[in-house]
Motif scaffolding. Structure first.
Motif, PDB file in Angstrom:
ATOM      1  N   ILE A  13       0.842  -1.199   0.000  1.00 31.03           N
ATOM      2  CA  ILE A  13       0.000   0.000   0.000  1.00 31.03           C
ATOM      3  C   ILE A  13       0.881   1.255   0.000  1.00 31.03           C
ATOM      4  N   ILE A  14       1.913   1.253   0.839  1.00 31.31           N
ATOM      5  CA  ILE A  14       2.825   2.394   0.900  1.00 31.31           C
ATOM      6  C   ILE A  14       3.511   2.589  -0.447  1.00 31.31           C
ATOM      7  N   THR A  15       3.924   1.523  -1.083  1.00 36.10           N
ATOM      8  CA  THR A  15       4.567   1.605  -2.395  1.00 36.10           C
ATOM      9  C   THR A  15       3.608   2.182  -3.431  1.00 36.10           C
ATOM     10  N   LEU A  16       2.361   1.717  -3.435  1.00 34.32           N
ATOM     11  CA  LEU A  16       1.372   2.232  -4.391  1.00 34.32           C
ATOM     12  C   LEU A  16       1.076   3.712  -4.157  1.00 34.32           C
ATOM     13  N   VAL A  17       0.940   4.087  -2.884  1.00 36.10           N
ATOM     14  CA  VAL A  17       0.689   5.495  -2.574  1.00 36.10           C
ATOM     15  C   VAL A  17       1.888   6.340  -3.006  1.00 36.10           C
ATOM     16  N   SER A  18       3.084   5.858  -2.715  1.00 36.80           N
ATOM     17  CA  SER A  18       4.301   6.581  -3.099  1.00 36.80           C
ATOM     18  C   SER A  18       4.408   6.713  -4.613  1.00 36.80           C
ATOM     19  N   LEU A  19       4.141   5.670  -5.334  1.00 38.45           N
ATOM     20  CA  LEU A  19       4.182   5.725  -6.800  1.00 38.45           C
ATOM     21  C   LEU A  19       3.137   6.707  -7.340  1.00 38.45           C
ATOM     22  N   TYR A  23       4.003  10.044  -9.385  1.00 43.36           N
ATOM     23  CA  TYR A  23       3.447  10.217 -10.724  1.00 43.36           C
ATOM     24  C   TYR A  23       2.739  11.571 -10.834  1.00 43.36           C
ATOM     25  N   ILE A  24       1.948  11.921  -9.823  1.00 41.61           N
ATOM     26  CA  ILE A  24       1.244  13.206  -9.819  1.00 41.61           C
ATOM     27  C   ILE A  24       2.252  14.354  -9.814  1.00 41.61           C
ATOM     28  N   TYR A  25       3.291  14.234  -8.999  1.00 36.72           N
ATOM     29  CA  TYR A  25       4.325  15.262  -8.947  1.00 36.72           C
ATOM     30  C   TYR A  25       5.020  15.407 -10.303  1.00 36.72           C
ATOM     31  N   LEU A  26       5.345  14.283 -10.927  1.00 33.00           N
ATOM     32  CA  LEU A  26       6.005  14.304 -12.235  1.00 33.00           C
ATOM     33  C   LEU A  26       5.118  14.995 -13.269  1.00 33.00           C
ATOM     34  N   LYS A  27       3.841  14.658 -13.299  1.00 30.77           N
ATOM     35  CA  LYS A  27       2.922  15.279 -14.261  1.00 30.77           C
ATOM     36  C   LYS A  27       2.797  16.789 -14.017  1.00 30.77           C
ATOM     37  N   GLU A  28       2.730  17.203 -12.763  1.00 36.06           N
ATOM     38  CA  GLU A  28       2.646  18.625 -12.441  1.00 36.06           C
ATOM     39  C   GLU A  28       3.911  19.344 -12.878  1.00 36.06           C
ATOM     40  N   HIS A  29       5.060  18.720 -12.631  1.00 41.53           N
ATOM     41  CA  HIS A  29       6.338  19.309 -13.040  1.00 41.53           C
ATOM     42  C   HIS A  29       6.409  19.418 -14.570  1.00 41.53           C
TER      43      HIS A  29
END
Length: 188
Positions: A13-19, A23-29
């Motif tokens: 769960i932690i891995t999925l949340v982190s990914l 991903y959201i951060y990468l798209k925003e950047h």
């Protein structure tokens, strides 16, 4: 055994949340980089149009309707460029338009006239030709535009221009430089 299973589920769960967060951060950047690149391209294009229009006014001895048409083209491009500069702070983090820009003041000078240092300079081409003072102002403005575009192109050719460097280039168009431009153009 049960603790091991819970740890595996928790780590999953932690891995999925982190990914997902990465991903959201990468798209925003990527979105911010895209907007910044589009902004640089837009500024470059608008500068090119203004330079072309200003050059046409300074190089050709236009009069009458040809002069008025060229001045209208220039003021339209100045309004678009000024709008872009003023709104840049709304959609590009770290880019500052420095308040009212020289571009807006130049547009006002050309279309309506402008009062500076207790002297009123009438709008351009009131008698359907450019006065020597108006020509000098346009030549000084043209030189400044070319300087900004050369700096912008030099920086953007080698790499994506930094926001600090872009602010330095855009600072050429701060309203404080307008007085200097007018003085170079022959106003007392």
């Amino acid at each position: 055994m049960k603790i091991k299973k819970i740890l595996v589920i928790l780590l999953s769960i932690i891995t999925l949340v982190s990914l997902s967060i990465n991903y959201i951060y990468l798209k925003e950047h990527q979105r911010k980089d895209y907007h910044y690149t589009v902004f640089i391209d837009q500024i470059n294009t608008e500068l090119r149009h203004i330079i072309t229009n200003t050059n046409k006014l300074t190089e050709h001895n236009l009069t009458g309707d040809n002069l008025q048409d060229s001045l209208n083209d220039l003021t339209t491009n100045l309004a678009i460029f000024n709008h872009s500069l003023q709104n840049s702070v709304l959609f590009i983090d770290g880019v500052d338009h420095k308040g009212q820009t020289m571009i807006g003041r130049m547009n006002k000078l050309i279309t309506s006239g402008y009062k500076i240092n207790q002297q009123f300079i009438p709008r351009f081409a009131e008698d359907n030709k450019l006065s020597p003072q108006e020509s000098l102002i346009l030549n000084s403005f043209y030189d400044l535009l070319k300087q900004a575009r050369e700096q912008l192109n030099t920086e953007s050719d080698s790499q994506q221009i930094s926001k600090n460097r872009l602010n330095d280039i855009l600072d050429l168009f701060s309203s404080n430089n307008f007085d200097t431009l007018i003085k170079r153009g022959g106003s007392n």
